[in-house]
Design a protein around this motif. Structure first.
Motif, mmCIF file in Angstrom:
data_model
loop_
_atom_site.group_PDB
_atom_site.id
_atom_site.type_symbol
_atom_site.label_atom_id
_atom_site.label_comp_id
_atom_site.label_asym_id
_atom_site.label_seq_id
_atom_site.Cartn_x
_atom_site.Cartn_y
_atom_site.Cartn_z
ATOM 1 N N ARG A 142 0.834 -1.209 0.000
ATOM 2 C CA ARG A 142 0.000 0.000 0.000
ATOM 3 C C ARG A 142 0.865 1.255 0.000
ATOM 4 N NH1 ARG A 142 -3.648 -3.254 2.829
ATOM 5 N NH2 ARG A 142 -2.722 -2.910 4.859
ATOM 6 N N ARG A 143 1.945 1.242 0.808
ATOM 7 C CA ARG A 143 2.855 2.393 0.831
ATOM 8 C C ARG A 143 3.486 2.609 -0.532
ATOM 9 N NH1 ARG A 143 4.812 0.603 5.750
ATOM 10 N NH2 ARG A 143 6.664 -0.219 4.748
ATOM 11 N N ASP A 144 3.935 1.524 -1.160
ATOM 12 C CA ASP A 144 4.539 1.635 -2.490
ATOM 13 C C ASP A 144 3.537 2.181 -3.498
ATOM 14 O OD1 ASP A 144 6.871 0.647 -1.452
ATOM 15 O OD2 ASP A 144 6.619 -1.388 -2.275
ATOM 16 N N ALA A 145 2.315 1.718 -3.417
ATOM 17 C CA ALA A 145 1.290 2.204 -4.348
ATOM 18 C C ALA A 145 0.981 3.675 -4.085
ATOM 19 C CB ALA A 145 0.023 1.368 -4.219
ATOM 20 N N ARG A 146 0.909 4.060 -2.802
ATOM 21 C CA ARG A 146 0.640 5.469 -2.483
ATOM 22 C C ARG A 146 1.766 6.371 -2.945
ATOM 23 N NH1 ARG A 146 -1.594 3.513 2.551
ATOM 24 N NH2 ARG A 146 0.435 3.810 3.501
ATOM 25 N N SER A 147 2.992 5.868 -2.942
ATOM 26 C CA SER A 147 4.119 6.710 -3.346
ATOM 27 C C SER A 147 4.078 7.035 -4.841
ATOM 28 C CB SER A 147 5.443 6.040 -2.987
ATOM 29 O OG SER A 147 5.678 4.929 -3.813
ATOM 30 N N THR A 148 3.339 6.267 -5.610
ATOM 31 C CA THR A 148 3.245 6.529 -7.042
ATOM 32 C C THR A 148 1.961 7.269 -7.415
ATOM 33 O OG1 THR A 148 2.166 4.416 -7.478
ATOM 34 C CG2 THR A 148 4.585 4.465 -7.574
ATOM 35 N N ARG A 149 1.206 7.676 -6.429
ATOM 36 C CA ARG A 149 -0.060 8.350 -6.673
ATOM 37 C C ARG A 149 0.180 9.717 -7.314
ATOM 38 N NH1 ARG A 149 -4.556 10.027 -2.169
ATOM 39 N NH2 ARG A 149 -5.817 11.220 -3.597
ATOM 40 N N VAL A 150 -0.642 10.016 -8.285
ATOM 41 C CA VAL A 150 -0.575 11.305 -8.958
ATOM 42 C C VAL A 150 -1.904 12.006 -8.744
ATOM 43 C CG1 VAL A 150 -0.324 12.484 -11.174
ATOM 44 C CG2 VAL A 150 1.000 10.413 -10.693
ATOM 45 N N ASP A 151 -1.864 13.229 -8.247
ATOM 46 C CA ASP A 151 -3.072 14.017 -8.069
ATOM 47 C C ASP A 151 -3.220 14.939 -9.264
ATOM 48 O OD1 ASP A 151 -3.897 13.034 -5.560
ATOM 49 O OD2 ASP A 151 -2.358 14.252 -4.578
#
Length: 160
Positions: A142-151
């Motif tokens: 989840r942390r890895d996925a959140r780190s690639t989040r683009v707003d």
């Protein structure tokens, strides 16, 4: 009606530990079995064997069902007996993938969990550590996925 209400918590508990065993790393299950003492005698009833299951989905999670495709699973049924157990028990498992040893070990621990004398010990020594490991792995993902989040945002243009 009473059987349904009393069976539901037992079914939910078994689903929870079977999910943990099915998602466990095969090496972790093998290590837990190697450390387990005293070992019951294990006799294979069915498998372990590899097969296919049809995966079904629903439109909007509540609509019409449709066949999504097939998934490979390994399954096993074992009979546990011997002095280590109060009575003979059956263990059953279905594991996504083709790892036959994983399916057999998951079935063995399922059988041990069915035995009333060993249930709490298996939960504490095997299932709980596996669940913690899985929770840590899931949190890392989840942390890895959140780190690639683009707003994405839009800037309102002013019109003259």
């Amino acid at each position: 009606m009473r059987a349904t209400t009393t069976a539901a918590p037992a079914t939910a508990a078994r689903q929870k530990w079977m999910r943990t065993l099915a998602l466990a790393e095969p090496a972790d299950l093998a290590a837990a079995w190697q450390d387990w003492q005293p070992k019951p005698e294990v006799r294979r009833i069915r498998g372990p064997e590899i097969g296919l299951v049809m995966v079904r989905g629903r439109i909007d999670a509540g609509g019409a069902r449709f066949n999504l495709g097939e998934a490979t699973v390994a399954r096993a049924t074992v009979h546990l007996h011997g002095e280590a157990l109060r009575s003979d028990v059956l263990g059953i498992s279905y594991v996504l993938g083709t790892d036959l040893e994983h399916a057999e070990l998951a079935a063995v621990f399922d059988g041990l969990l069915v035995d009333p004398d060993l249930h709490d010990r298996v939960l504490a020594e095997v299932v709980a550590p596996l669940a913690r490991t899985q929770a840590e792995r899931d949190e890392r993902r989840r942390r890895d996925a959140r780190s690639t989040r683009v707003d994405f945002f839009t800037v309102a243009r002013e019109h003259a």
